[in-house]
Scaffold this active site. Structure first.
Site, PDB file in Angstrom:
ATOM      1  N   GLY A   1     -20.659   6.678   2.836  1.00 50.55           N
ATOM      2  CA  GLY A   1     -19.670   7.012   1.807  1.00 50.55           C
ATOM      3  C   GLY A   1     -20.333   7.114   0.448  1.00 50.55           C
ATOM      4  O   GLY A   1     -21.115   6.239   0.060  1.00 50.55           O
TER       5      GLY A   1
ATOM      6  N   LYS B   1       0.863  -1.197   0.000  1.00 53.11           N
ATOM      7  CA  LYS B   1       0.000   0.000   0.000  1.00 53.11           C
ATOM      8  C   LYS B   1       0.885   1.226   0.000  1.00 53.11           C
ATOM      9  O   LYS B   1       2.004   1.186   0.514  1.00 53.11           O
ATOM     10  CB  LYS B   1      -0.865   0.008   1.268  1.00 53.11           C
ATOM     11  CG  LYS B   1      -2.073   0.892   1.159  1.00 53.11           C
ATOM     12  CD  LYS B   1      -3.158   0.145   0.435  1.00 53.11           C
ATOM     13  CE  LYS B   1      -4.475   0.845   0.451  1.00 53.11           C
ATOM     14  NZ  LYS B   1      -5.543  -0.106   0.073  1.00 53.11           N
TER      15      LYS B   1
ATOM     16  N   GLY C   1     -18.312   8.013  -2.294  1.00 51.49           N
ATOM     17  CA  GLY C   1     -17.185   8.046  -3.232  1.00 51.49           C
ATOM     18  C   GLY C   1     -17.415   6.953  -4.263  1.00 51.49           C
ATOM     19  O   GLY C   1     -18.547   6.479  -4.432  1.00 51.49           O
ATOM     20  N   ASN C   2     -16.365   6.521  -4.924  1.00 51.68           N
ATOM     21  CA  ASN C   2     -16.512   5.536  -5.994  1.00 51.68           C
ATOM     22  C   ASN C   2     -17.229   4.272  -5.509  1.00 51.68           C
ATOM     23  O   ASN C   2     -18.245   3.857  -6.076  1.00 51.68           O
ATOM     24  CB  ASN C   2     -15.134   5.221  -6.591  1.00 51.68           C
ATOM     25  CG  ASN C   2     -15.207   4.109  -7.625  1.00 51.68           C
ATOM     26  OD1 ASN C   2     -16.218   3.984  -8.320  1.00 51.68           O
ATOM     27  ND2 ASN C   2     -14.190   3.301  -7.712  1.00 51.68           N
ATOM     28  N   ALA C   3     -16.712   3.676  -4.413  1.00 48.62           N
ATOM     29  CA  ALA C   3     -17.283   2.399  -3.959  1.00 48.62           C
ATOM     30  C   ALA C   3     -18.723   2.575  -3.469  1.00 48.62           C
ATOM     31  O   ALA C   3     -19.631   1.832  -3.887  1.00 48.62           O
ATOM     32  CB  ALA C   3     -16.413   1.795  -2.865  1.00 48.62           C
ATOM     33  N   GLY C   4     -18.962   3.556  -2.599  1.00 52.35           N
ATOM     34  CA  GLY C   4     -20.284   3.745  -2.010  1.00 52.35           C
ATOM     35  C   GLY C   4     -21.331   4.114  -3.053  1.00 52.35           C
ATOM     36  O   GLY C   4     -22.431   3.542  -3.084  1.00 52.35           O
TER      37      GLY C   4
HETATM   38  N1  GLU Z   1      -7.198   0.113  -3.359  1.00 53.44           N
HETATM   39  C1  GLU Z   1      -7.926  -1.082  -3.611  1.00 53.44           C
HETATM   40  C2  GLU Z   1      -7.942  -1.983  -2.409  1.00 53.44           C
HETATM   41  O1  GLU Z   1      -7.765  -1.547  -1.308  1.00 53.44           O
HETATM   42  C3  GLU Z   1      -7.468  -1.778  -4.870  1.00 53.44           C
HETATM   43  C4  GLU Z   1      -6.052  -2.229  -4.893  1.00 53.44           C
HETATM   44  C5  GLU Z   1      -5.585  -2.722  -6.248  1.00 53.44           C
HETATM   45  O2  GLU Z   1      -6.360  -2.712  -7.183  1.00 53.44           O
HETATM   46  O3  GLU Z   1      -4.422  -3.071  -6.318  1.00 53.44           O
HETATM   47  O4  GLU Z   1      -8.202  -3.141  -2.497  1.00 53.44           O
END
Ligand code: GLU
Length: 413
Positions: free
Chosen positions: A217, A105, A219-222
């Site tokens: 949320g 990350k 954002g994209n996911a929510g």
């Molecule tokens: N940021 C996303 C996660 O937390 C996707 C990570 C990715 O696609 O590598 O799973």
């Protein structure tokens, strides 16, 4: 609100899994610390000419099962412990859905909302330069995360190409489609979560339509989850963004909310009751979907949560103490490492597509995503029943088991 260190939460969960799996001290230690950490500062020249230094991290947690993989977030709270916890979660997540990737990350600790587009572009380029040789298609593959998006990935790809003098689209995922990005990556996290929800709704004997869902949320996911779920015949009875929540018992009109949000940047519906994020988490619903930041469901609000299912689309939204309370109250928590793994799964498809030099169809992406998410849900459901443990513990056990097995095969422990 009590402050919970997300990395301490990971270590506690790991300790339980290590005991249950009988890991050696060396194995446990190897999973308690990242393999590598890039911890540096980037220099940003603001539009007004002043120079700021921003703390920047990339944590490469484990690569026993494949190259490091995970997003980059631009957020004020992205300190080293948070990024370490999220990197560990990526390793577990990839193992849970059984894709051949490790965990990493990245983060730049600043509030992008206070910066111009040009400044954010400079941050993105500086991030890639600060990584030196640490990233690459066979080494470590970044992707979007909180407050980063496909445009930023495109800029990062461009900077990588400038630095290394080669076009290597598989070095990053979640890119714009014209640069090798895959169709459906933007909606993958939410879509994957919906496949997981569909599985558990059947497994737990809930009705398949007409569930009352509250989402934290937008954002994209929510927002994408809200759109898919309302399209599937469920009712979104509450939704929030960082400025507050809207509650509406008979179901919000998500298309209208999206239009308004795109136009004014605000979450607005005159029919709905304006509430706080806390009220949203405690609102009366069947399914609660935390799709924002970590540590939202805590020892303080867990006793008042009314949902019967919590679907963790965000990373780390539930503290370990809240987990215990949900267990006692018979609330099913479907853990982040399964629920939101659709994002990294489609990232993996994108990486494959780039390596094959091909272009996957929308149908192929959808079918393969559904297969992977449904299969992983079934494996976890079975494991949690067999061992009589919550789904999160089953996910940790499965993830750690698979990672340790790869380390043992390599004779790396
Ligand atoms: N940021 C996303 C996660 O937390 C996707 C990570 C990715 O696609 O590598 O799973």
């Amino acid at each position: 609100m009590a402050v919970v260190n997300p990395f301490t939460s990971y270590i506690e969960r790991l300790a339980r899994a290590a005991r249950a799996l009988g890991l050696s001290e060396v194995e446990k230690k190897r999973l308690s610390e990242p393999n590598n950490i890039v911890d540096t500062q980037i220099e940003l020249t603001r539009d007004n000419g002043t120079v700021e230094r921003l703390r920047t991290y990339r944590v490469q947690f484990n690569n026993a099962r494949g190259p490091y993989k995970g997003g980059i977030r631009f957020h004020k709270a992205a300190d080293l412990d948070e990024v370490k916890a999220l990197a560990a979660a990526m390793a577990i997540k990839c193992a849970v859905v059984d894709i051949p990737m490790g965990g990493a990350k990245g983060g730049v600790q600043f509030d992008p909302k206070q910066y111009s587009e040009a400044e954010i572009e400079r941050v993105a380029r500086a991030f890639i330069r600060a990584m030196g040789d640490a990233i690459g298609a066979d080494k470590d593959i970044p992707a979007p995360d909180v407050y980063t998006n496909s445009n930023i990935m495109g800029i990062m790809l461009d900077e990588f190409q400038k630095m290394h003098g080669r076009n290597e689209p598989a070095m990053i995922t979640g890119k714009p489609q014209g640069l090798g990005g895959i169709v459906g990556r933007d909606t993958a996290t939410a879509q994957g979560g919906v496949y997981v929800l569909d599985y558990f709704v059947s497994a737990l004997g809930f009705k398949k339509k007409g569930l009352r869902v509250a989402i934290q949320g937008f954002g994209n996911a929510g927002a994408t989850a809200a759109k898919i779920l309302s399209g599937d015949g469920h009712s979104i009875v509450g939704i929030s963004d960082s400025s507050g929540a809207l509650l509406f018992e008979t179901g919000l009109d998500i298309d209208k909310l999206l239009l308004e949000k795109n136009k004014s940047g605000e979450l607005k519906d005159t029919r709905a009751r304006i509430a706080t994020n806390q009220e949203l988490l405690e609102t009366d619903c069947d399914v609660l979907i935390p799709a924002a930041l970590d540590n939202q469901l805590t020892v303080e609000n867990a006793p008042r949560v009314k949902a019967k299912i919590i679907l963790e689309l965000a990373n780390g939204p539930t503290t370990p103490e809240a987990d215990v309370i949900f267990g006692q109250r018979d609330i099913t928590v479907i853990p982040d490492v399964l629920t939101n793994a659709g994002g990294v799964t489609v990232s993996y498809f994108e990486w494959l597509q780039n390596r094959e030099g091909s272009i996957w169809s929308e149908e192929k992406v959808r079918e393969q995503l559904k297969e992977i998410m449904t299969k992983a849900s079934g494996v976890l459901w079975k494991k949690s029943k067999e061992l009589n443990v919550p789904l999160r513990d089953a996910a940790f056990l499965l993830g750690v088991e698979r990672i340790v097995s790869a380390m043992r095969t390599r004779r790396a422990v």
